[in-house]
Design a protein around this motif. Structure first.
Motif, mmCIF file in Angstrom:
data_model
loop_
_atom_site.group_PDB
_atom_site.id
_atom_site.type_symbol
_atom_site.label_atom_id
_atom_site.label_comp_id
_atom_site.label_asym_id
_atom_site.label_seq_id
_atom_site.Cartn_x
_atom_site.Cartn_y
_atom_site.Cartn_z
ATOM 1 N N ARG A 58 -46.625 -87.986 -36.836
ATOM 2 C CA ARG A 58 -46.162 -86.665 -36.096
ATOM 3 C C ARG A 58 -47.089 -86.552 -34.832
ATOM 4 N N LYS A 59 -48.364 -86.978 -35.051
ATOM 5 C CA LYS A 59 -49.413 -86.821 -33.857
ATOM 6 C C LYS A 59 -48.714 -87.618 -32.848
ATOM 7 N N ILE A 60 -48.747 -88.790 -33.118
ATOM 8 C CA ILE A 60 -48.025 -89.942 -32.171
ATOM 9 C C ILE A 60 -46.606 -89.421 -31.407
ATOM 10 N N GLU A 61 -45.817 -88.926 -32.214
ATOM 11 C CA GLU A 61 -44.560 -88.398 -31.948
ATOM 12 C C GLU A 61 -44.697 -87.252 -30.821
ATOM 13 N N LYS A 62 -45.622 -86.521 -31.293
ATOM 14 C CA LYS A 62 -45.789 -85.454 -30.487
ATOM 15 C C LYS A 62 -46.421 -85.499 -28.920
ATOM 16 N N LYS A 63 -47.384 -86.580 -28.742
ATOM 17 C CA LYS A 63 -48.001 -87.035 -27.681
ATOM 18 C C LYS A 63 -46.978 -87.679 -26.978
ATOM 19 N N ILE A 64 -46.061 -88.674 -27.335
ATOM 20 C CA ILE A 64 -45.047 -89.407 -26.715
ATOM 21 C C ILE A 64 -43.994 -88.445 -26.314
ATOM 22 N N SER A 65 -43.619 -87.626 -27.372
ATOM 23 C CA SER A 65 -42.485 -86.601 -26.825
ATOM 24 C C SER A 65 -42.747 -85.846 -25.718
ATOM 25 N N LEU A 66 -44.072 -85.371 -25.618
ATOM 26 C CA LEU A 66 -44.613 -84.398 -24.571
ATOM 27 C C LEU A 66 -44.415 -84.994 -23.419
ATOM 28 N N GLU A 67 -45.118 -86.552 -23.204
ATOM 29 C CA GLU A 67 -45.117 -87.247 -22.131
ATOM 30 C C GLU A 67 -43.767 -87.340 -21.579
ATOM 31 N N GLU A 68 -42.693 -87.968 -22.186
ATOM 32 C CA GLU A 68 -41.501 -88.362 -21.795
ATOM 33 C C GLU A 68 -40.667 -86.999 -21.451
ATOM 34 N N LEU A 69 -40.735 -85.778 -22.042
ATOM 35 C CA LEU A 69 -40.278 -84.764 -21.613
ATOM 36 C C LEU A 69 -40.557 -84.254 -20.141
ATOM 37 N N ARG A 70 -41.810 -84.593 -19.773
ATOM 38 C CA ARG A 70 -42.218 -84.255 -18.485
ATOM 39 C C ARG A 70 -41.605 -85.034 -17.409
ATOM 40 N N LYS A 71 -40.944 -86.012 -17.830
ATOM 41 C CA LYS A 71 -40.084 -87.019 -16.869
ATOM 42 C C LYS A 71 -38.866 -86.228 -16.451
ATOM 43 N N CYS A 72 -38.356 -86.301 -15.496
ATOM 44 C CA CYS A 72 -37.135 -85.768 -15.094
ATOM 45 C C CYS A 72 -35.975 -86.610 -15.117
ATOM 46 N N ASN A 73 -34.632 -86.150 -15.011
ATOM 47 C CA ASN A 73 -33.514 -87.015 -14.980
ATOM 48 C C ASN A 73 -33.298 -88.046 -16.073
ATOM 49 N N SER A 74 -33.409 -87.555 -17.301
ATOM 50 C CA SER A 74 -33.327 -88.680 -18.440
ATOM 51 C C SER A 74 -32.489 -87.669 -19.490
ATOM 52 N N VAL A 75 -32.031 -88.736 -20.376
ATOM 53 C CA VAL A 75 -31.160 -88.267 -21.379
ATOM 54 C C VAL A 75 -32.456 -88.975 -22.472
ATOM 55 N N ILE A 76 -32.925 -87.788 -23.338
ATOM 56 C CA ILE A 76 -33.936 -88.136 -24.369
ATOM 57 C C ILE A 76 -33.372 -87.822 -25.638
ATOM 58 N N ALA A 77 -33.449 -88.924 -26.794
ATOM 59 C CA ALA A 77 -33.198 -88.894 -27.998
ATOM 60 C C ALA A 77 -34.467 -88.539 -29.066
ATOM 61 N N LEU A 78 -34.725 -87.268 -29.321
ATOM 62 C CA LEU A 78 -35.772 -86.978 -30.228
ATOM 63 C C LEU A 78 -35.674 -87.397 -31.545
ATOM 64 N N GLY A 79 -36.648 -87.714 -32.272
ATOM 65 C CA GLY A 79 -36.676 -88.245 -33.551
ATOM 66 C C GLY A 79 -36.314 -86.939 -34.378
ATOM 67 N N GLY A 80 -35.665 -87.111 -35.290
ATOM 68 C CA GLY A 80 -35.236 -86.032 -36.314
ATOM 69 C C GLY A 80 -36.210 -84.818 -36.669
ATOM 70 N N GLY A 81 -37.279 -85.045 -36.899
ATOM 71 C CA GLY A 81 -38.281 -84.071 -37.096
ATOM 72 C C GLY A 81 -38.982 -83.525 -36.019
ATOM 73 N N ALA A 82 -38.892 -84.098 -34.782
ATOM 74 C CA ALA A 82 -39.591 -83.708 -33.468
ATOM 75 C C ALA A 82 -39.544 -82.265 -33.230
ATOM 76 N N PHE A 83 -38.240 -81.806 -32.967
ATOM 77 C CA PHE A 83 -37.761 -80.659 -32.601
ATOM 78 C C PHE A 83 -38.597 -79.468 -33.525
ATOM 79 N N MET A 84 -39.155 -79.845 -34.682
ATOM 80 C CA MET A 84 -39.666 -78.815 -35.579
ATOM 81 C C MET A 84 -41.113 -78.504 -34.925
#
Length: 173
Positions: A58-84
């Motif tokens: 979850r720690k790795i998932e959070k770090k990577i998810s936040l990094e990727e969310l800050r990029k623009c113009n992308s379609v992002i598939a989050l892991g099933g638990g990330a949105f929690m």
């Protein structure tokens, strides 16, 4: 600046499949958070869970998810638990238009019954396992901008519905 399209929902719902088709159709970059984690860790998600535990994942998932969310113009598939994770959700609300791909538990059961790579699923008690995770997560998934009921639609219909909602919401921002 166009906002990202963020796909969330249960494992097995089709976030990666839909995400790839969506990105191709919109000519955007497709980002699969789970694939990035596996590449960086040089292990499958299941191996990470087994060797280092869910907390580490979850720690790795959070770090990577936040990094990727800050990029623009992308379609992002989050892991099933990330949105929690509340900080991922907060960042998603600021930088993305989120879509909850929702599928009935019976359909998830069919899709996941022979899958061995999902660390949170107990294959011996699959239905109970899926029901428990779904009921824990649906309230949070509901915080997405849009809920797409995927049961009666094929991939192309889901993609077209998301594009329509995305384009309409972009015009209102």
């Amino acid at each position: 600046m166009k906002k990202n399209l963020l796909l969330t929902g249960m494992m097995g719902v089709g976030k990666s499949t839909i995400g790839k088709k969506l990105a191709k159709k919109l000519k955007l970059k497709f980002i699969d958070i789970d694939k990035i984690i596996e590449k960086k860790e040089k292990k499958t998600i299941k191996e990470i869970f087994e060797e280092k535990g869910e907390g580490y994942f979850r720690k790795i998932e959070k770090k990577i998810s936040l990094e990727e969310l800050r990029k623009c113009n992308s379609v992002i598939a989050l892991g099933g638990g990330a949105f929690m994770d509340s900080s991922i959700r907060k960042e998603a609300k600021n930088l993305s238009i989120s879509f909850w791909l929702d599928l009935r538990v019976e359909s998830l059961l069919t899709r996941l019954k022979n899958v061995k790579k999902r660390p949170l699923l107990n294959q011996d008690k699959l239905e109970e396992s899926i029901n428990k995770i779904y009921s824990e997560r649906k309230k949070i998934y509901n915080e997405s901008n849009f809920k797409i009921k995927c049961n009666l639609m094929n991939a192309s219909q889901i993609v077209n519905k998301i594009i329509k909602l995305y384009e309409n919401s972009e015009n209102k921002i």
